[in-house]
Design a protein around this motif. Structure first.
Motif, PDB file in Angstrom:
ATOM      1  N   UNK A 100      -7.711  -6.316 -15.554  1.00 42.85           N
ATOM      2  CA  UNK A 100      -8.503  -6.374 -16.599  1.00 42.85           C
ATOM      3  C   UNK A 100      -8.857  -5.358 -17.663  1.00 42.85           C
ATOM      4  N   UNK A 101      -9.716  -4.338 -17.152  1.00 43.24           N
ATOM      5  CA  UNK A 101      -9.431  -2.921 -17.666  1.00 43.24           C
ATOM      6  C   UNK A 101      -8.830  -2.322 -18.875  1.00 43.24           C
ATOM      7  N   UNK A 102      -7.753  -2.937 -18.347  1.00 49.11           N
ATOM      8  CA  UNK A 102      -6.265  -2.509 -19.117  1.00 49.11           C
ATOM      9  C   UNK A 102      -5.135  -1.437 -18.770  1.00 49.11           C
ATOM     10  N   UNK A 103      -5.559  -0.976 -17.491  1.00 47.44           N
ATOM     11  CA  UNK A 103      -5.025  -0.550 -16.259  1.00 47.44           C
ATOM     12  C   UNK A 103      -3.385  -1.444 -15.996  1.00 47.44           C
ATOM     13  N   UNK A 104      -2.614   0.018 -15.857  1.00 45.70           N
ATOM     14  CA  UNK A 104      -1.484  -1.266 -15.550  1.00 45.70           C
ATOM     15  C   UNK A 104      -1.013  -0.787 -14.347  1.00 45.70           C
ATOM     16  N   UNK A 105      -0.788  -1.090 -13.274  1.00 45.42           N
ATOM     17  CA  UNK A 105      -0.569  -0.931 -11.615  1.00 45.42           C
ATOM     18  C   UNK A 105       1.222  -1.042 -11.635  1.00 45.42           C
ATOM     19  N   UNK A 106       1.416  -0.181 -11.450  1.00 38.37           N
ATOM     20  CA  UNK A 106       2.937   0.017 -10.444  1.00 38.37           C
ATOM     21  C   UNK A 106       2.669   1.038  -9.381  1.00 38.37           C
ATOM     22  N   UNK A 107       3.246   0.577  -8.220  1.00 37.84           N
ATOM     23  CA  UNK A 107       3.523   0.686  -6.867  1.00 37.84           C
ATOM     24  C   UNK A 107       4.762   2.208  -6.704  1.00 37.84           C
ATOM     25  N   UNK A 108       4.512   3.508  -6.646  1.00 35.82           N
ATOM     26  CA  UNK A 108       4.969   4.026  -6.086  1.00 35.82           C
ATOM     27  C   UNK A 108       5.328   4.981  -4.741  1.00 35.82           C
ATOM     28  N   UNK A 109       6.171   4.041  -4.490  1.00 33.07           N
ATOM     29  CA  UNK A 109       6.568   4.652  -2.763  1.00 33.07           C
ATOM     30  C   UNK A 109       7.847   5.624  -1.927  1.00 33.07           C
ATOM     31  N   UNK A 110       7.733   6.484  -1.376  1.00 30.55           N
ATOM     32  CA  UNK A 110       9.076   6.139  -0.349  1.00 30.55           C
ATOM     33  C   UNK A 110       9.133   5.475   0.821  1.00 30.55           C
ATOM     34  N   UNK A 111      11.000   5.222   1.204  1.00 26.99           N
ATOM     35  CA  UNK A 111      11.047   4.310   2.243  1.00 26.99           C
ATOM     36  C   UNK A 111      11.735   3.606   1.485  1.00 26.99           C
ATOM     37  N   UNK A 112      12.486   2.668   2.210  1.00 26.87           N
ATOM     38  CA  UNK A 112      14.175   1.860   1.892  1.00 26.87           C
ATOM     39  C   UNK A 112      13.722   0.689   1.374  1.00 26.87           C
ATOM     40  N   UNK A 113      14.638   0.466   0.638  1.00 27.64           N
ATOM     41  CA  UNK A 113      14.372  -1.077  -0.353  1.00 27.64           C
ATOM     42  C   UNK A 113      13.693  -1.789   0.335  1.00 27.64           C
ATOM     43  N   UNK A 114      13.998  -2.309   1.885  1.00 26.37           N
ATOM     44  CA  UNK A 114      14.019  -3.162   2.467  1.00 26.37           C
ATOM     45  C   UNK A 114      12.013  -3.668   1.813  1.00 26.37           C
ATOM     46  N   UNK A 115      10.661  -2.494   1.654  1.00 22.79           N
ATOM     47  CA  UNK A 115       9.316  -2.743   1.533  1.00 22.79           C
ATOM     48  C   UNK A 115       9.497  -4.204   0.774  1.00 22.79           C
ATOM     49  N   UNK A 116      11.172  -4.256  -0.006  1.00 21.85           N
ATOM     50  CA  UNK A 116      10.096  -4.664  -1.006  1.00 21.85           C
ATOM     51  C   UNK A 116      10.289  -6.101  -0.429  1.00 21.85           C
ATOM     52  N   UNK A 117      10.613  -6.736   0.070  1.00 17.88           N
ATOM     53  CA  UNK A 117      10.720  -8.105   0.896  1.00 17.88           C
ATOM     54  C   UNK A 117       9.287  -8.359   1.735  1.00 17.88           C
ATOM     55  N   UNK A 118       9.814  -7.229   2.701  1.00 20.62           N
ATOM     56  CA  UNK A 118       8.824  -7.718   3.873  1.00 20.62           C
ATOM     57  C   UNK A 118       7.318  -6.808   3.711  1.00 20.62           C
ATOM     58  N   UNK A 119       6.702  -6.150   2.654  1.00 20.18           N
ATOM     59  CA  UNK A 119       5.466  -6.115   1.828  1.00 20.18           C
ATOM     60  C   UNK A 119       5.266  -6.434   0.988  1.00 20.18           C
ATOM     61  N   UNK A 120       5.797  -5.980  -0.044  1.00 17.94           N
ATOM     62  CA  UNK A 120       5.841  -6.292  -1.627  1.00 17.94           C
ATOM     63  C   UNK A 120       5.596  -7.932  -1.322  1.00 17.94           C
ATOM     64  N   UNK A 121       6.449  -8.725  -1.642  1.00 19.86           N
ATOM     65  CA  UNK A 121       6.901  -9.613  -2.197  1.00 19.86           C
ATOM     66  C   UNK A 121       5.799 -10.298  -0.804  1.00 19.86           C
ATOM     67  N   UNK A 122       5.994 -10.404   0.789  1.00 22.74           N
ATOM     68  CA  UNK A 122       5.743 -10.920   1.679  1.00 22.74           C
ATOM     69  C   UNK A 122       4.140 -11.237   1.487  1.00 22.74           C
ATOM     70  N   UNK A 123       3.531 -10.422   1.370  1.00 26.08           N
ATOM     71  CA  UNK A 123       1.923 -10.268   1.290  1.00 26.08           C
ATOM     72  C   UNK A 123       1.150 -10.995   0.152  1.00 26.08           C
ATOM     73  N   UNK A 124       2.113 -10.794  -1.158  1.00 24.53           N
ATOM     74  CA  UNK A 124       2.057 -11.415  -2.319  1.00 24.53           C
ATOM     75  C   UNK A 124       1.687 -10.104  -3.515  1.00 24.53           C
ATOM     76  N   UNK A 125       2.225  -8.988  -2.757  1.00 27.87           N
ATOM     77  CA  UNK A 125       0.892  -8.347  -3.448  1.00 27.87           C
ATOM     78  C   UNK A 125       1.367  -7.787  -4.961  1.00 27.87           C
ATOM     79  N   UNK A 126       3.526  -8.788  -5.028  1.00 27.68           N
ATOM     80  CA  UNK A 126       3.545  -8.374  -5.842  1.00 27.68           C
ATOM     81  C   UNK A 126       3.111  -9.415  -7.635  1.00 27.68           C
ATOM     82  N   UNK A 127       2.012 -10.064  -6.928  1.00 34.48           N
ATOM     83  CA  UNK A 127       1.251 -10.259  -7.728  1.00 34.48           C
ATOM     84  C   UNK A 127      -0.072  -9.765  -9.109  1.00 34.48           C
ATOM     85  N   UNK A 128      -0.233  -8.584  -8.183  1.00 39.04           N
ATOM     86  CA  UNK A 128      -1.573  -7.898  -8.537  1.00 39.04           C
ATOM     87  C   UNK A 128      -0.187  -6.668  -9.080  1.00 39.04           C
TER      88      UNK A 128
END
Length: 214
Positions: free
Chosen positions: A98-126
């Motif tokens: 809302x303050x104008x910043x664009x959050x982007x995740x930058x992480x090390x590790x395997x691509x399965x984190x997209x499903x097991x962490x980012x999408x599964x927790x709902x983080x992808x919505x934020x």
């Protein structure tokens, strides 16, 4: 609109807490002493130890015949089960957006984190997007992964901040690309003399506040 480049484990999601919960449950299932939790946490080294090496250490200590691959899968599945997105973290990300910043995740590790962490927790919505090292073929602290994150968001790195708990990967990476940074100390002291964070805080919420004020 500037970029807010965010680490994943122990920054946006409580990786340490999830591993502890899995480890306690696993040790109970195999009948290991509760005191062995400290040993397993030390082997894991806050996620720095490869999961195959953790699996091999478990097999050796307890004389298990379980194949290493099954223990690796157990870690992945268990971590996914116990990983949750803190509503206050989600609120902080929304405030940053809302303050104008664009959050982007930058992480090390395997691509399965997209499903097991980012999408599964709902983080992808934020967050606007994410870059995972295995997918792009380069890891933090290499400056190129931050440039790739900017490209994915179709933005410039100029004006961006890096937020994370990793002294080398996050803060060292920010220094390498010439960006200000916020280090989540998690009870640790800063000891590296090669570079230093712009701000030091104890969690993501004060980190977002520091960026907005900075």
């Amino acid at each position: 609109m500037p970029l807010l480049l965010l680490d994943l484990d122990n920054t946006l999601l409580d990786r340490a807490g999830a591993f502890r919960s899995w480890a306690q449950n696993f040790l109970s299932e195999i009948g290991a002493p509760a005191d062995d939790l400290d040993w397993l946490l030390s082997v894991d080294a806050d996620g720095l130890t490869d999961r195959w090496d953790v699996a091999d250490a478990i097999r050796e200590r307890y004389g298990l015949r379980t194949p290493s691959i099954e223990l690796v899968d157990a870690q992945h599945e268990g971590m996914a089960h116990y990983t949750r997105l803190d509503p206050l973290i989600a609120c902080a990300l929304r405030i940053a957006g809302d303050a104008g910043w664009v959050p982007v995740v930058v992480c090390n590790g395997t691509v399965r984190q997209e499903d097991t962490k980012i999408r599964r927790t709902g983080l992808d919505r934020y967050v606007a997007d994410w870059v995972i090292s295995e997918e792009v073929g380069v890891s933090k602290p290499n400056p190129r992964i931050f440039a790739l994150a900017a490209q994915r968001a179709r933005m410039h790195l100029r004006g961006a901040w890096v937020v994370g708990d990793g002294p080398e990967a996050d803060i060292g990476g920010a220094a390498a690309v010439g960006l200000p940074s916020v280090w989540l100390h998690r009870g640790r002291r800063w000891v590296d003399r090669r570079f230093a964070p712009t701000r030091v805080v104890d969690g993501l919420i004060p980190a977002v506040a520091a960026v907005l004020a900075g």
